[in-house]
Design a protein around this motif. Sequence first.
Motif, PDB file in Angstrom:
ATOM      1  N   PRO A  54       0.794  -1.231   0.000  1.00 18.09           N
ATOM      2  CA  PRO A  54       0.000   0.000   0.000  1.00 18.09           C
ATOM      3  C   PRO A  54       0.822   1.274   0.000  1.00 18.09           C
ATOM      4  O   PRO A  54       0.341   2.322  -0.432  1.00 18.09           O
ATOM      5  N   ALA A  55       2.074   1.207   0.481  1.00 16.13           N
ATOM      6  CA  ALA A  55       2.900   2.403   0.591  1.00 16.13           C
ATOM      7  C   ALA A  55       3.922   2.541  -0.529  1.00 16.13           C
ATOM      8  O   ALA A  55       4.754   3.439  -0.497  1.00 16.13           O
ATOM      9  N   VAL A  56       3.865   1.660  -1.536  1.00 13.48           N
ATOM     10  CA  VAL A  56       4.872   1.679  -2.595  1.00 13.48           C
ATOM     11  C   VAL A  56       4.198   1.586  -3.960  1.00 13.48           C
ATOM     12  O   VAL A  56       3.507   0.605  -4.247  1.00 13.48           O
ATOM     13  N   ALA A  57       4.407   2.597  -4.827  1.00 16.89           N
ATOM     14  CA  ALA A  57       3.819   2.587  -6.172  1.00 16.89           C
ATOM     15  C   ALA A  57       4.831   2.205  -7.238  1.00 16.89           C
ATOM     16  O   ALA A  57       4.517   2.246  -8.427  1.00 16.89           O
ATOM     17  N   SER A  58       6.031   1.839  -6.844  1.00 21.50           N
ATOM     18  CA  SER A  58       7.067   1.475  -7.813  1.00 21.50           C
ATOM     19  C   SER A  58       6.981  -0.020  -8.104  1.00 21.50           C
ATOM     20  O   SER A  58       7.729  -0.826  -7.562  1.00 21.50           O
ATOM     21  N   THR A  59       6.056  -0.384  -8.976  1.00 21.30           N
ATOM     22  CA  THR A  59       5.867  -1.790  -9.336  1.00 21.30           C
ATOM     23  C   THR A  59       6.509  -2.149 -10.667  1.00 21.30           C
ATOM     24  O   THR A  59       6.838  -3.309 -10.908  1.00 21.30           O
ATOM     25  N   THR A  60       6.680  -1.163 -11.550  1.00 17.88           N
ATOM     26  CA  THR A  60       7.171  -1.423 -12.912  1.00 17.88           C
ATOM     27  C   THR A  60       8.289  -0.445 -13.265  1.00 17.88           C
ATOM     28  O   THR A  60       8.043   0.588 -13.900  1.00 17.88           O
ATOM     29  N   PRO A  61       9.525  -0.752 -12.897  1.00 19.23           N
ATOM     30  CA  PRO A  61      10.627   0.169 -13.176  1.00 19.23           C
ATOM     31  C   PRO A  61      10.734   0.617 -14.634  1.00 19.23           C
ATOM     32  O   PRO A  61      10.951   1.816 -14.873  1.00 19.23           O
ATOM     33  N   PRO A  62      10.563  -0.266 -15.640  1.00 18.90           N
ATOM     34  CA  PRO A  62      10.715   0.216 -17.018  1.00 18.90           C
ATOM     35  C   PRO A  62       9.733   1.325 -17.388  1.00 18.90           C
ATOM     36  O   PRO A  62      10.099   2.269 -18.106  1.00 18.90           O
ATOM     37  N   VAL A  63       8.493   1.221 -16.920  1.00 18.70           N
ATOM     38  CA  VAL A  63       7.497   2.251 -17.222  1.00 18.70           C
ATOM     39  C   VAL A  63       7.899   3.580 -16.579  1.00 18.70           C
ATOM     40  O   VAL A  63       7.831   4.652 -17.208  1.00 18.70           O
ATOM     41  N   LEU A  64       8.346   3.518 -15.332  1.00 21.79           N
ATOM     42  CA  LEU A  64       8.733   4.736 -14.631  1.00 21.79           C
ATOM     43  C   LEU A  64       9.998   5.347 -15.229  1.00 21.79           C
ATOM     44  O   LEU A  64      10.123   6.570 -15.324  1.00 21.79           O
TER      45      LEU A  64
END
Length: 351
Positions: A54-64
């Motif tokens: 719930p506290a982390v939105a970094s699920t897809t490094p390539p997209v970011l």
Amino acid sequence: MNPSPAPALSVLDLVPVRAGQTSAQAVSASLDLASVADRLGYRRYWFAEHHNMPAVASTTPPVLVAAAAGRTSTIRLGSGGVMLPNHAPLIVAEQFAALEAIAPGRIDLGIGRAPGSDPVITQLLRMSGTPSDVERFPQHIRDILALVSPEGATLEFTAGGTYDVHATPAAQTTPEVWLLGSSDYSAQLAASLGLPYVFANHFSGDGLERALSLYRGQFRPSEAHPEPRTFLTVNVVAAPTADEAHARALPQARMMSRLRGGRPLVPLETVEQAAAAEASDLLAAPILEGLRQRWFIGTGAEVAASLRSFAATHGVDEVMLSPVSGSFDAEAMDAAPGRIQTLELIAAGLN
């Protein structure tokens, strides 16, 4: 006596999500932070891979990374890291070859061996098969190195014949591959492959000296890396006063306590929420002293001085900062002023 040379600075971003904040707002705040790091001359900006938190939105490094590439001009961008057990090596190679085409000469591919999630999420990530099992991790690293190179990889069939595979059809430059870890295994594998290595000191400082010693002592020079190359990650909070810095560190400290204690995870509390809750439940109290010994918390000058000494002690010329500064209630949901001031104050303190 001359002070130790200032280390280069980089950023590790988990795209934190605070109470009441949407994923869109959290990502917007992180992309603004990447722009700030670029402006301040930071060396690289990496996004982590975590799932179902719930506290982390970094699920897809390539997209970011792709989004950050459009907001920056000089800083290197990458993953800290892609958790290879969750992905097929060819997919990883294709994604980062495409990123290298978007931002030539600016892409890092940091790779980790842990799944970065709980067992249920791990199974969901592998529903279409077992893309990259841990036992074959070393071979999959070699596969990625070959696939992203201009020469590509060649498959040999047992019945005879070969088949050429390229992550992208006409690569001129390639992403730089780093191995990440917090164990002897990753240090030794990076050394045997002649790859740069990052010890995840922000997550666990245990075994740091041993891992660096193993990596440096066992390093086998490669064409791309004739000498061992490493840097360290650290959790940091800097503010105009030490009191503010410690107040902004409390939400993340309480989150770490939840993780270590197996308690239900929630979005990050604000500074005020964390202070009010800590006064009654003492969630972070048992681990706070240990965290304060490993985290870098204080004014910009204090943190900068500590980072300079830390880099010199461990013989590294770069430190990657994970800015874990929390937000006050009144601060905008689509911004991260505490994290921005952390980067600005530390950079000023080292100049």
